[in-house]
Scaffold this motif. Structure first.
Motif, PDB file in Angstrom:
ATOM      1  N   ILE A  97     -19.284  19.426  34.808  1.00  0.00           N
ATOM      2  CA  ILE A  97     -19.680  20.585  34.167  1.00  0.00           C
ATOM      3  C   ILE A  97     -18.773  20.917  32.984  1.00  0.00           C
ATOM      4  CG2 ILE A  97     -19.718  23.089  34.736  1.00  0.00           C
ATOM      5  CD1 ILE A  97     -20.490  22.394  37.642  1.00  0.00           C
ATOM      6  N   ASP A  98     -17.355  20.651  33.165  1.00  0.00           N
ATOM      7  CA  ASP A  98     -16.462  20.820  32.051  1.00  0.00           C
ATOM      8  C   ASP A  98     -17.070  20.073  30.513  1.00  0.00           C
ATOM      9  OD1 ASP A  98     -14.784  22.174  33.378  1.00  0.00           O
ATOM     10  OD2 ASP A  98     -13.367  20.808  33.818  1.00  0.00           O
ATOM     11  N   LYS A  99     -17.589  18.546  30.920  1.00  0.00           N
ATOM     12  CA  LYS A  99     -17.847  17.862  29.688  1.00  0.00           C
ATOM     13  C   LYS A  99     -19.108  18.297  29.135  1.00  0.00           C
ATOM     14  CE  LYS A  99     -15.014  13.911  31.610  1.00  0.00           C
ATOM     15  NZ  LYS A  99     -15.439  12.817  32.462  1.00  0.00           N
ATOM     16  N   SER A 100     -20.084  18.565  30.123  1.00  0.00           N
ATOM     17  CA  SER A 100     -21.461  18.885  29.813  1.00  0.00           C
ATOM     18  C   SER A 100     -21.944  20.256  30.145  1.00  0.00           C
ATOM     19  CB  SER A 100     -22.358  17.844  30.259  1.00  0.00           C
ATOM     20  OG  SER A 100     -22.027  16.548  29.884  1.00  0.00           O
ATOM     21  N   ALA A 104     -25.291  21.742  31.907  1.00  0.00           N
ATOM     22  CA  ALA A 104     -25.216  21.855  33.504  1.00  0.00           C
ATOM     23  C   ALA A 104     -25.683  23.413  33.724  1.00  0.00           C
ATOM     24  CB  ALA A 104     -23.658  21.963  33.926  1.00  0.00           C
ATOM     25  N   ILE A 105     -25.480  24.338  32.816  1.00  0.00           N
ATOM     26  CA  ILE A 105     -26.019  25.737  33.289  1.00  0.00           C
ATOM     27  C   ILE A 105     -27.460  25.869  32.770  1.00  0.00           C
ATOM     28  CG2 ILE A 105     -23.645  26.683  32.740  1.00  0.00           C
ATOM     29  CD1 ILE A 105     -24.657  27.867  30.211  1.00  0.00           C
ATOM     30  N   LEU A 127     -14.025  24.551  30.307  1.00  0.00           N
ATOM     31  CA  LEU A 127     -15.474  24.660  29.921  1.00  0.00           C
ATOM     32  C   LEU A 127     -15.872  24.644  28.526  1.00  0.00           C
ATOM     33  CD1 LEU A 127     -16.755  27.480  32.129  1.00  0.00           C
ATOM     34  CD2 LEU A 127     -16.530  25.161  32.933  1.00  0.00           C
ATOM     35  N   SER A 128     -16.820  23.508  28.127  1.00  0.00           N
ATOM     36  CA  SER A 128     -16.937  23.278  26.854  1.00  0.00           C
ATOM     37  C   SER A 128     -18.273  23.916  26.528  1.00  0.00           C
ATOM     38  CB  SER A 128     -17.170  21.823  26.550  1.00  0.00           C
ATOM     39  OG  SER A 128     -18.200  21.320  27.249  1.00  0.00           O
ATOM     40  N   ILE A 129     -18.347  25.224  26.169  1.00  0.00           N
ATOM     41  CA  ILE A 129     -19.321  26.330  25.793  1.00  0.00           C
ATOM     42  C   ILE A 129     -18.944  27.473  25.179  1.00  0.00           C
ATOM     43  CG2 ILE A 129     -19.254  27.463  28.194  1.00  0.00           C
ATOM     44  CD1 ILE A 129     -22.278  27.465  27.749  1.00  0.00           C
ATOM     45  N   ARG A 130     -19.552  27.892  24.108  1.00  0.00           N
ATOM     46  CA  ARG A 130     -19.185  29.295  23.670  1.00  0.00           C
ATOM     47  C   ARG A 130     -19.358  30.501  24.728  1.00  0.00           C
ATOM     48  NH1 ARG A 130     -17.996  29.412  18.645  1.00  0.00           N
ATOM     49  NH2 ARG A 130     -18.233  31.760  18.609  1.00  0.00           N
ATOM     50  N   ARG A 216     -10.856  28.861  26.086  1.00  0.00           N
ATOM     51  CA  ARG A 216     -11.354  27.652  27.169  1.00  0.00           C
ATOM     52  C   ARG A 216     -11.251  26.521  26.449  1.00  0.00           C
ATOM     53  NH1 ARG A 216     -13.834  30.111  31.715  1.00  0.00           N
ATOM     54  NH2 ARG A 216     -14.882  32.104  31.495  1.00  0.00           N
ATOM     55  N   CYS A 217     -10.636  25.586  26.749  1.00  0.00           N
ATOM     56  CA  CYS A 217     -10.091  24.487  25.974  1.00  0.00           C
ATOM     57  C   CYS A 217     -10.905  23.288  26.611  1.00  0.00           C
ATOM     58  CB  CYS A 217      -8.740  24.226  25.808  1.00  0.00           C
ATOM     59  SG  CYS A 217      -7.809  25.275  25.299  1.00  0.00           S
ATOM     60  N   CYS A 218     -12.086  22.768  25.936  1.00  0.00           N
ATOM     61  CA  CYS A 218     -12.632  21.596  26.667  1.00  0.00           C
ATOM     62  C   CYS A 218     -11.754  20.418  26.536  1.00  0.00           C
ATOM     63  CB  CYS A 218     -14.021  21.413  25.905  1.00  0.00           C
ATOM     64  SG  CYS A 218     -13.978  21.589  24.130  1.00  0.00           S
TER      65      CYS A 218
END
Length: 376
Positions: A97-100, A104-105, A127-130, A216-218
């Protein structure tokens, strides 16, 4: 071992909570060591293996799920991993989920998760998302949860079913445009919260809000920092000119913020704009208009970017901070080279250079921007 009665004539065993195919897989494994599981039976087989304490079959089920783990089924498997107390599988789901995060959401399974799983994900720093897109996904989840609870899909009910999950959205990480276009018009936040957040975006000193502003640092690994000064002195003034220092690094890193000195006159609030500029191209890679509170000590105080900024080896960058506030502490006996050593990674070497032009006095030897906070 088995619950249920045994019929006198047919010797039939009732197992009301176990699927026949899963029970057959259990018996086959017990008597022949044969593993026969598939996508349709793996979850019921895992349940059966746990119910009847067959850890070897349980391990095979987890291995099967791990091999088939993808972004589009990560939330579904995370829910099952938490339900069946499988921490290894849960950890792998969270990494996926962190990477993609966006993939995922966007999957159907996201809106089916329970509130505790939703909160466990929203609490993550990786998490890697705005944040604006994450908020949109959380609103979708709230609408689905209203329907599950047979509640009208109203603003109030969406707020009700979200509960503490709403406080885990990091609204301060959004741009003012993203906040205005989404959360401010969603009806989920109270009028007071909307006003406070708009004030947080637009005025200085910034009012405190009840939402996390940590990026949130990916990124993986541990947060690191280096300090380029060996001594701290008093009285560094500000008149609107930026403090700047150039630097290069020997390896790829991601910078998430600076440590800055605060007031010599006791507890004070500062306004500050921080930037990282690629020197040769004169291109701003990241900035944040924010503020920080200091306590009057000679410590450094964290000022963070909204998103990590990628720094490439041997490329020259300028760290820039424009402060508005009273005289502060400052660093002296500056180092041209600072090495950060990590037990799990190779050395990270920073090389510092004075920046041409008026830098409010900051140089290699003296000044502001003592610390760089980063991930390797």
């Amino acid at each position: 071992m088995f619950n249920g009665g045994m019929a006198t004539t047919s010797a039939e065993i009732e197992l009301p909570d176990v699927e026949p195919a899963a029970f057959l897989a259990l018996l086959r494994f017990l008597y022949s060591d044969e593993v026969q599981i598939g996508p349709e039976t793996v979850m019921t087989t895992l349940y059966t293996a746990k119910k009847y304490a067959v850890p070897a079959l349980e391990a095979h089920c987890v291995e099967f799920l791990t091999k088939h783990l993808r972004a589009d089924n990560a939330f579904m498997l995370l829910t099952q991993a938490r339900l069946f107390d499988e921490p290894q599988l849960a950890s792998l789901c969270l990494d996926t989920i962190d990477k993609s995060t966006m993939d995922a959401i966007s999957a159907e399974g996201f809106t089916d998760i329970d509130i505790d799983t939703l909160c466990a994900v929203l609490e993550r720093d990786t998490l890697s998302i705005r944040e604006s897109r994450l908020f949109g996904a959380v609103v979708r989840w709230a609408e689905a949860e209203c329907q599950r609870q047979q509640l009208p899909v109203t603003f109030g009910n969406k707020q009700k079913v979200l509960g503490r999950a709403l406080s885990l959205i990091r609204f301060p990480l959004m741009t003012i445009e993203e906040f205005a276009a989404g959360p401010a018009q969603s009806g989920i936040l109270s009028d007071r919260e909307v006003v406070n957040l708009f004030l947080h975006f637009t005025v200085n000193p910034k009012p405190k809000v009840d939402y996390i502003d940590r990026p949130r640092c990916c990124l993986r690994g541990k947060e690191c920092s280096i300090n380029r000064f060996q001594q701290v002195e008093s009285r560094w003034g500000y008149s609107g000119t930026s403090d700047r220092i150039r630097f290069t690094v020997n390896r790829r890193i991601s910078i998430v913020g600076f440590g800055l000195y605060g007031s010599i006159h006791g507890p004070t609030d500062y306004q500050v704009n921080i930037q990282i500029i690629e020197y040769e191209k004169n291109q701003t890679l990241g900035q944040n208009d924010t503020g920080f509170s200091c306590d009057g000590t000679a410590n450094t105080f964290r000022v963070m970017f909204k998103e990590p900024i990628e720094i490439l080896p041997t490329v020259c960058y300028t760290a820039c901070a424009t402060l508005k506030g009273p005289d502060s502490h400052y660093g002296t006996k500056g180092l041209k080279k600072v090495i950060h050593e990590s037990p799990t990674a190779s050395k990270t070497c920073f090389f510092f250079f004075s920046s041409p032009g008026n830098n409010n006095g900051t140089s290699i030897e003296d000044g502001q921007i003592p610390e760089i906070i980063f991930y390797t």
